[in-house]
Design a protein around this motif. Structure first.
Motif, PDB file in Angstrom:
ATOM      1  N   HIS A 226       9.414  57.455 -26.870  1.00 56.95           N
ATOM      2  CA  HIS A 226       9.452  58.511 -25.864  1.00 56.95           C
ATOM      3  C   HIS A 226       8.388  58.328 -24.789  1.00 56.95           C
ATOM      4  O   HIS A 226       8.239  59.179 -23.926  1.00 56.95           O
ATOM      5  N   ASP A 227       7.654  57.238 -24.855  1.00 57.47           N
ATOM      6  CA  ASP A 227       6.539  57.027 -23.950  1.00 57.47           C
ATOM      7  C   ASP A 227       6.721  55.674 -23.261  1.00 57.47           C
ATOM      8  O   ASP A 227       7.046  54.687 -23.906  1.00 57.47           O
ATOM      9  N   ASN A 228       6.509  55.607 -21.978  1.00 56.13           N
ATOM     10  CA  ASN A 228       6.625  54.346 -21.246  1.00 56.13           C
ATOM     11  C   ASN A 228       5.285  53.626 -21.129  1.00 56.13           C
ATOM     12  O   ASN A 228       5.147  52.713 -20.328  1.00 56.13           O
ATOM     13  N   GLU A 229       4.296  54.043 -21.899  1.00 58.62           N
ATOM     14  CA  GLU A 229       2.995  53.393 -21.859  1.00 58.62           C
ATOM     15  C   GLU A 229       3.023  52.149 -22.752  1.00 58.62           C
ATOM     16  O   GLU A 229       3.388  52.205 -23.916  1.00 58.62           O
ATOM     17  N   PHE A 230       2.639  51.019 -22.173  1.00 55.25           N
ATOM     18  CA  PHE A 230       2.606  49.766 -22.899  1.00 55.25           C
ATOM     19  C   PHE A 230       1.179  49.380 -23.228  1.00 55.25           C
ATOM     20  O   PHE A 230       0.255  49.694 -22.480  1.00 55.25           O
ATOM     21  N   VAL A 231       0.993  48.690 -24.349  1.00 54.16           N
ATOM     22  CA  VAL A 231      -0.309  48.158 -24.729  1.00 54.16           C
ATOM     23  C   VAL A 231      -0.180  46.649 -24.932  1.00 54.16           C
ATOM     24  O   VAL A 231       0.894  46.143 -25.285  1.00 54.16           O
ATOM     25  N   TRP A 232      -1.274  45.934 -24.699  1.00 55.47           N
ATOM     26  CA  TRP A 232      -1.304  44.499 -24.983  1.00 55.47           C
ATOM     27  C   TRP A 232      -1.254  44.331 -26.493  1.00 55.47           C
ATOM     28  O   TRP A 232      -1.935  45.040 -27.228  1.00 55.47           O
ATOM     29  N   CYS A 233      -0.443  43.379 -26.963  1.00 53.67           N
ATOM     30  CA  CYS A 233      -0.343  43.185 -28.405  1.00 53.67           C
ATOM     31  C   CYS A 233      -0.231  41.705 -28.747  1.00 53.67           C
ATOM     32  O   CYS A 233       0.090  40.863 -27.905  1.00 53.67           O
ATOM     33  N   GLY A 234      -0.530  41.419 -29.987  1.00 50.25           N
ATOM     34  CA  GLY A 234      -0.327  40.095 -30.549  1.00 50.25           C
ATOM     35  C   GLY A 234       0.292  40.269 -31.920  1.00 50.25           C
ATOM     36  O   GLY A 234      -0.214  41.051 -32.735  1.00 50.25           O
ATOM     37  N   LYS A 235       1.400  39.581 -32.165  1.00 45.66           N
ATOM     38  CA  LYS A 235       2.074  39.652 -33.466  1.00 45.66           C
ATOM     39  C   LYS A 235       2.059  38.256 -34.074  1.00 45.66           C
ATOM     40  O   LYS A 235       2.503  37.290 -33.430  1.00 45.66           O
ATOM     41  N   PHE A 236       1.551  38.181 -35.294  1.00 45.57           N
ATOM     42  CA  PHE A 236       1.320  36.891 -35.917  1.00 45.57           C
ATOM     43  C   PHE A 236       1.944  36.828 -37.300  1.00 45.57           C
ATOM     44  O   PHE A 236       2.019  37.833 -38.009  1.00 45.57           O
ATOM     45  N   THR A 237       2.364  35.623 -37.691  1.00 46.14           N
ATOM     46  CA  THR A 237       2.912  35.370 -39.006  1.00 46.14           C
ATOM     47  C   THR A 237       2.231  34.127 -39.564  1.00 46.14           C
ATOM     48  O   THR A 237       1.996  33.154 -38.837  1.00 46.14           O
ATOM     49  N   LYS A 238       1.923  34.184 -40.862  1.00 42.65           N
ATOM     50  CA  LYS A 238       1.359  33.022 -41.544  1.00 42.65           C
ATOM     51  C   LYS A 238       2.147  32.797 -42.827  1.00 42.65           C
ATOM     52  O   LYS A 238       2.323  33.720 -43.615  1.00 42.65           O
TER      53      LYS A 238
ATOM     54  N   THR B 206       2.847  36.537 -44.271  1.00 41.28           N
ATOM     55  CA  THR B 206       2.102  37.724 -43.909  1.00 41.28           C
ATOM     56  C   THR B 206       2.304  37.978 -42.419  1.00 41.28           C
ATOM     57  O   THR B 206       2.193  37.043 -41.618  1.00 41.28           O
ATOM     58  N   ASN B 207       2.606  39.210 -42.054  1.00 40.32           N
ATOM     59  CA  ASN B 207       2.735  39.608 -40.648  1.00 40.32           C
ATOM     60  C   ASN B 207       1.599  40.564 -40.306  1.00 40.32           C
ATOM     61  O   ASN B 207       1.312  41.483 -41.067  1.00 40.32           O
ATOM     62  N   VAL B 208       0.980  40.323 -39.150  1.00 39.23           N
ATOM     63  CA  VAL B 208      -0.050  41.238 -38.657  1.00 39.23           C
ATOM     64  C   VAL B 208       0.174  41.491 -37.168  1.00 39.23           C
ATOM     65  O   VAL B 208       0.671  40.618 -36.457  1.00 39.23           O
ATOM     66  N   THR B 209      -0.184  42.690 -36.726  1.00 42.47           N
ATOM     67  CA  THR B 209      -0.085  43.057 -35.315  1.00 42.47           C
ATOM     68  C   THR B 209      -1.429  43.596 -34.864  1.00 42.47           C
ATOM     69  O   THR B 209      -2.062  44.385 -35.571  1.00 42.47           O
ATOM     70  N   TYR B 210      -1.864  43.162 -33.693  1.00 41.16           N
ATOM     71  CA  TYR B 210      -3.117  43.627 -33.105  1.00 41.16           C
ATOM     72  C   TYR B 210      -2.819  44.254 -31.744  1.00 41.16           C
ATOM     73  O   TYR B 210      -1.894  43.826 -31.053  1.00 41.16           O
ATOM     74  N   HIS B 211      -3.611  45.233 -31.345  1.00 44.89           N
ATOM     75  CA  HIS B 211      -3.564  45.820 -30.001  1.00 44.89           C
ATOM     76  C   HIS B 211      -4.879  45.493 -29.317  1.00 44.89           C
ATOM     77  O   HIS B 211      -5.941  45.529 -29.951  1.00 44.89           O
ATOM     78  N   TYR B 212      -4.806  45.215 -28.019  1.00 43.72           N
ATOM     79  CA  TYR B 212      -5.980  44.777 -27.253  1.00 43.72           C
ATOM     80  C   TYR B 212      -6.172  45.651 -26.017  1.00 43.72           C
ATOM     81  O   TYR B 212      -5.233  46.270 -25.531  1.00 43.72           O
ATOM     82  N   ASP B 213      -7.388  45.619 -25.495  1.00 47.92           N
ATOM     83  CA  ASP B 213      -7.717  46.378 -24.287  1.00 47.92           C
ATOM     84  C   ASP B 213      -7.362  45.625 -23.007  1.00 47.92           C
ATOM     85  O   ASP B 213      -7.266  46.234 -21.944  1.00 47.92           O
ATOM     86  N   SER B 214      -7.189  44.292 -23.085  1.00 45.84           N
ATOM     87  CA  SER B 214      -6.894  43.517 -21.884  1.00 45.84           C
ATOM     88  C   SER B 214      -6.109  42.260 -22.230  1.00 45.84           C
ATOM     89  O   SER B 214      -6.075  41.823 -23.384  1.00 45.84           O
ATOM     90  N   ARG B 215      -5.518  41.659 -21.216  1.00 48.52           N
ATOM     91  CA  ARG B 215      -4.783  40.399 -21.394  1.00 48.52           C
ATOM     92  C   ARG B 215      -5.745  39.288 -21.802  1.00 48.52           C
ATOM     93  O   ARG B 215      -5.420  38.447 -22.630  1.00 48.52           O
ATOM     94  N   GLU B 216      -6.935  39.283 -21.221  1.00 48.32           N
ATOM     95  CA  GLU B 216      -7.921  38.258 -21.540  1.00 48.32           C
ATOM     96  C   GLU B 216      -8.325  38.314 -23.013  1.00 48.32           C
ATOM     97  O   GLU B 216      -8.423  37.285 -23.683  1.00 48.32           O
TER      98      GLU B 216
END
Length: 60
Positions: free
Chosen positions: A45-57, A8-18
């Motif tokens: 087309h956008d240079n805006e980056f977001v904090w993310c975590g990609k996980f596999t189980k 299973t693969n999941v991706t999360y987006h976060y508001d901060s590095r912490e």
């Protein structure tokens, strides 16, 4: 027929590095593998980056 492996693969987006780092620690303690990627773009087309975590189980 025999199932060899399932994953299973999941991706999360976060508001901060912490927030990301805390969640990565939790997910890894629950048996998920983190890809190590820390940011991603929302659009090619956008240079805006977001904090993310990609996980596999993996399960058998």
């Amino acid at each position: 027929m025999k199932k060899v492996v399932e994953y299973t693969n999941v991706t999360y987006h976060y508001d901060s590095r912490e927030e990301r780092d805390e969640h990565v620690e939790y997910m890894e303690s629950d048996g998920w593998e983190c890809s190590g990627q820390i940011k991603e773009t929302l659009s090619l087309h956008d240079n805006e980056f977001v904090w993310c975590g990609k996980f596999t189980k993996y399960t058998q």
